[in-house]
Design a protein around this motif. Structure first.
Motif: not given
Length: 243
Positions: A168-177, A200-205
């Motif tokens: 899920d979103e939380t799981t994918l976030a664990r693999f980000l830089d 920071l496309l994902w992080q700046s939502a």
């Protein structure tokens, strides 16, 4: 810190990300080579990092070199890489003195070995610091980051260490830089350009954005503070209705 200053900081962003744009134009206006502008920009970074604690900013992420910047002339890219090496080596002890923890995000594979070694060294040296967290995006692109994170996640699934239903979103976030960092509250772009340039496309939502005309070498701590004050006047609802 005074009570008034402490109250003002309550509405300040904890994590600020900056797209440092305008070094080349700043140099051109002065009839100097573009690298002269990059050198001025590097000096400005020190001032902004120094200002962060007083301004209530605990995390600062700066966009130093994108995955697209390799398209620039060979001489400019070589000059930038040399500048990065000199900057890290020169500032290493200053980071320690100021309690700055340094991290790098981006794909390091294409960077030269000496630069990678300096990056590793300053990260290890400052690992216990906690006054300011400085993250430098070097050979970074938001889409590239998500693609690399997805590839690592897929490898975990293939190795039966992760079930597809757990993704899920939380799981994918664990693999980000940026997995150990909070998402940015505010993203600033200097130089008058109004685009995010794959940063920071994902992080700046849910980040707030400020696009300002000031060229990066002219981005003083005073300008920084005025942008932070503007942020304090905004209402962040994260998809909800106003209270």
């Amino acid at each position: 810190m005074s009570r008034v200053a402490d109250e003002a900081q309550k509405n300040r962003p904890r994590h600020v990300a900056i797209i440092m744009d305008g070094n080349g134009r700043w140099a051109t206006q002065r009839k100097r080579p573009r690298l002269f502008g990059h050198q001025a920009g590097a000096r400005r970074v020190r001032e902004i990092v120094e200002a962060c604690p007083e301004l209530g900013v605990h995390y600062l992420t700066i966009f130093a070199f994108s995955t697209e910047n390799w398209k620039r002339t060979q001489s400019e890219v070589a000059g930038l890489m040399s500048l990065f090496r000199r900057y890290i080596a020169k500032e290493m002890q200053e980071f320690m003195r100021q309690g700055v923890r340094v991290r790098f995000i981006g794909d390091r594979v294409r960077l030269d070995a000496k630069l990678r070694a300096l990056m590793d060294e300053v990260e290890a040296l400052t690992i216990a610091n906690d006054r300011t967290h400085l993250t430098i995006a070097l050979n970074y692109g938001g889409r590239d980051e998500v693609a690399r994170a997805t590839r690592r996640l897929a490898q975990e699934v293939a190795a039966d260490r992760l079930h597809p239903d757990e993704v899920d979103e939380t799981t994918l976030a664990r693999f980000l830089d940026t997995c150990v960092l909070p998402d940015p509250d505010l993203v600033i772009r200097t130089s008058g350009e109004a685009r995010i340039s794959n940063f920071l496309l994902w992080q700046s939502a849910y980040a707030e954005y400020e696009f300002i005309d000031t060229l990066w070498p002219d981005f003083t701590p005073e300008v920084f503070e005025s942008v932070l004050e503007n942020f304090g006047n905004r209402e962040r609802r994260f998809g909800a209705v106003p209270a």
